[in-house]
Write an enzyme that holds these catalytic residues in place. Structure first.
Site, PDB file in Angstrom:
ATOM      1  N   THR A   1       0.855  -1.187   0.000  1.00  0.00           N
ATOM      2  CA  THR A   1       0.000   0.000   0.000  1.00  0.00           C
ATOM      3  C   THR A   1       0.896   1.243   0.000  1.00  0.00           C
ATOM      4  O   THR A   1       2.116   1.131  -0.115  1.00  0.00           O
ATOM      5  CB  THR A   1      -0.907   0.042   1.252  1.00  0.00           C
ATOM      6  OG1 THR A   1      -0.108   0.331   2.404  1.00  0.00           O
ATOM      7  CG2 THR A   1      -1.632  -1.286   1.453  1.00  0.00           C
ATOM      8  N   ARG A   2       0.292   2.413   0.156  1.00  0.00           N
ATOM      9  CA  ARG A   2       1.064   3.650   0.247  1.00  0.00           C
ATOM     10  C   ARG A   2       1.383   4.026   1.692  1.00  0.00           C
ATOM     11  O   ARG A   2       1.810   5.152   1.961  1.00  0.00           O
ATOM     12  CB  ARG A   2       0.323   4.797  -0.436  1.00  0.00           C
ATOM     13  CG  ARG A   2       0.495   4.843  -1.948  1.00  0.00           C
ATOM     14  CD  ARG A   2      -0.298   5.952  -2.613  1.00  0.00           C
ATOM     15  NE  ARG A   2      -0.149   7.224  -1.941  1.00  0.00           N
ATOM     16  CZ  ARG A   2      -1.106   7.820  -1.208  1.00  0.00           C
ATOM     17  NH1 ARG A   2      -2.294   7.255  -1.061  1.00  0.00           N
ATOM     18  NH2 ARG A   2      -0.885   8.979  -0.632  1.00  0.00           N
ATOM     19  N   LYS A   3       1.208   3.110   2.613  1.00  0.00           N
ATOM     20  CA  LYS A   3       1.593   3.372   4.006  1.00  0.00           C
ATOM     21  C   LYS A   3       3.083   3.081   4.147  1.00  0.00           C
ATOM     22  O   LYS A   3       3.504   2.034   4.619  1.00  0.00           O
ATOM     23  CB  LYS A   3       0.760   2.515   4.957  1.00  0.00           C
ATOM     24  CG  LYS A   3      -0.712   2.917   4.979  1.00  0.00           C
ATOM     25  CD  LYS A   3      -1.515   2.075   5.946  1.00  0.00           C
ATOM     26  CE  LYS A   3      -2.983   2.476   5.939  1.00  0.00           C
ATOM     27  NZ  LYS A   3      -3.808   1.634   6.841  1.00  0.00           N
ATOM     28  N   ASN A   4       3.866   4.046   3.684  1.00  0.00           N
ATOM     29  CA  ASN A   4       5.320   3.909   3.645  1.00  0.00           C
ATOM     30  C   ASN A   4       5.997   4.924   4.553  1.00  0.00           C
ATOM     31  O   ASN A   4       5.377   5.890   4.992  1.00  0.00           O
ATOM     32  CB  ASN A   4       5.837   4.135   2.214  1.00  0.00           C
ATOM     33  CG  ASN A   4       5.216   3.217   1.201  1.00  0.00           C
ATOM     34  OD1 ASN A   4       4.352   3.621   0.427  1.00  0.00           O
ATOM     35  ND2 ASN A   4       5.633   1.970   1.199  1.00  0.00           N
TER      36      ASN A   4
ATOM     37  N   SER B   1      -0.764  -3.159   4.314  1.00  0.00           N
ATOM     38  CA  SER B   1       0.350  -2.317   4.740  1.00  0.00           C
ATOM     39  C   SER B   1       1.328  -3.099   5.609  1.00  0.00           C
ATOM     40  O   SER B   1       2.471  -2.683   5.799  1.00  0.00           O
ATOM     41  CB  SER B   1      -0.175  -1.107   5.518  1.00  0.00           C
ATOM     42  OG  SER B   1      -0.842  -1.525   6.700  1.00  0.00           O
TER      43      SER B   1
END
Length: 287
Positions: free
Chosen positions: A139-142, A270
């Site tokens: 996901t974009r939970k970086n 994530s």
């Protein structure tokens, strides 16, 4: 595997910025010690694994020492990204001026420990769902400014990457839809008026009724968000291959197989990045 995402010139810029942060005005511990040491002899260390895992991070590791030494430190790898490594295995030898090696040691380790940890943890998820022809996605939970390396590491671990950034794909979530009065179909039609033919449209759905509306709007991807197994199965039967089906929310190693059995196409989580522990790797002095 191919160095997907990791072009040297991009990695070098990240490494240079990381070194500016870490070194500051100088590595005073190393500088003061080296002022009293014999620097005519090469300093040699090895990178050794202290636990089993999937190795990842060869390029940023190497480039740390290239930048510090002007390509004078020799780094010889015995593994490649994606290789399974066993505890106590020598992964690389690093030889050169001790000033450069000691200054770069921690930063180089930070890259490979974090990236190898993500690859190792991702592979655990991928191995469970592989028999069901279901893809694992991130996901974009970086970590801000570390996305390039985290996504690459997930790819090395076997994941198929979700969008890299906001410009990759239209993804309509509940708040987007709420802004247009709650109608998925209306939101999708308005987006299609602007969207490029090259960009897919994905809609996040919390319930069966939203799925029905999303299908009527001819979206490309439907994300079933935090749904029970029974609800997922009902939606899968209704969608009937008319859209790519992705599920997300509270996915763990304990429950992922049950999700994979429902007939979906993609599981995004994530956890493969956000909850991945670092892999224990270290430097051992050789001479």
């Amino acid at each position: 595997m191919g160095k997907y995402l990791l072009n040297d010139f991009i990695v070098r810029e990240y490494v240079e910025n990381a070194l500016k942060e870490d070194v500051g005005f100088g590595d005073i511990s190393t500088d003061y010690i080296c002022a009293n040491a014999d620097l005519t002899k090469d300093f040699e260390v090895c990178l050794r694994s202290r636990q089993d895992g999937i190795f990842c991070g060869e390029d940023p590791f190497r480039i740390v020492f290239e930048v510090l030494s002007g390509n004078k430190v020799q780094v010889e790898f015995f593994v490649q990204d994606g290789d399974f490594i066993e505890k106590d295995k020598v992964l690389a030898k690093i030889k050169g001026n001790p000033r450069h090696i000691l200054t770069g040691e921690r930063l180089a380790l930070n890259f490979v420990q974090r990236m190898s940890g993500i690859s190792t943890y991702t592979r655990q998820f991928v191995d469970i769902i592989e028999p069901y022809q279901v893809s694992m996605a991130d996901t974009r939970k970086n970590t801000p400014n570390f996305r390039l390396f985290e996504k690459y590491a997930a790819k090395v671990g076997g994941a198929r990457l979700h969008r890299f950034n906001l410009s990759d794909c239209v993804m309509l979530k509940d708040n987007h839809i709420a802004l247009l009065g709650g109608s998925i179909k209306d939101a999708v039609l308005k987006v299609k008026a602007y969207n490029s033919h090259a960009h897919k449209i994905e809609v996040e759905c919390d319930n069966y009724e939203q799925v029905v509306e999303a299908i009527s709007a001819n979206v490309d991807i439907i994300m079933l968000d935090n749904m029970s197994l029974d609800k997922i199965k009902k939606c899968v039967n209704f969608i009937n291959n008319r859209a790519i089906i992705e599920i997300s929310g509270n996915v763990t190693l304990d429950n992922i197989e049950e999700y994979a059995k429902t007939g979906i196409n993609v599981i995004s989580s994530s956890a493969i990045i956000a909850k991945a522990p670092t892999l224990d790797l270290g430097f051992d002095y050789l001479g």
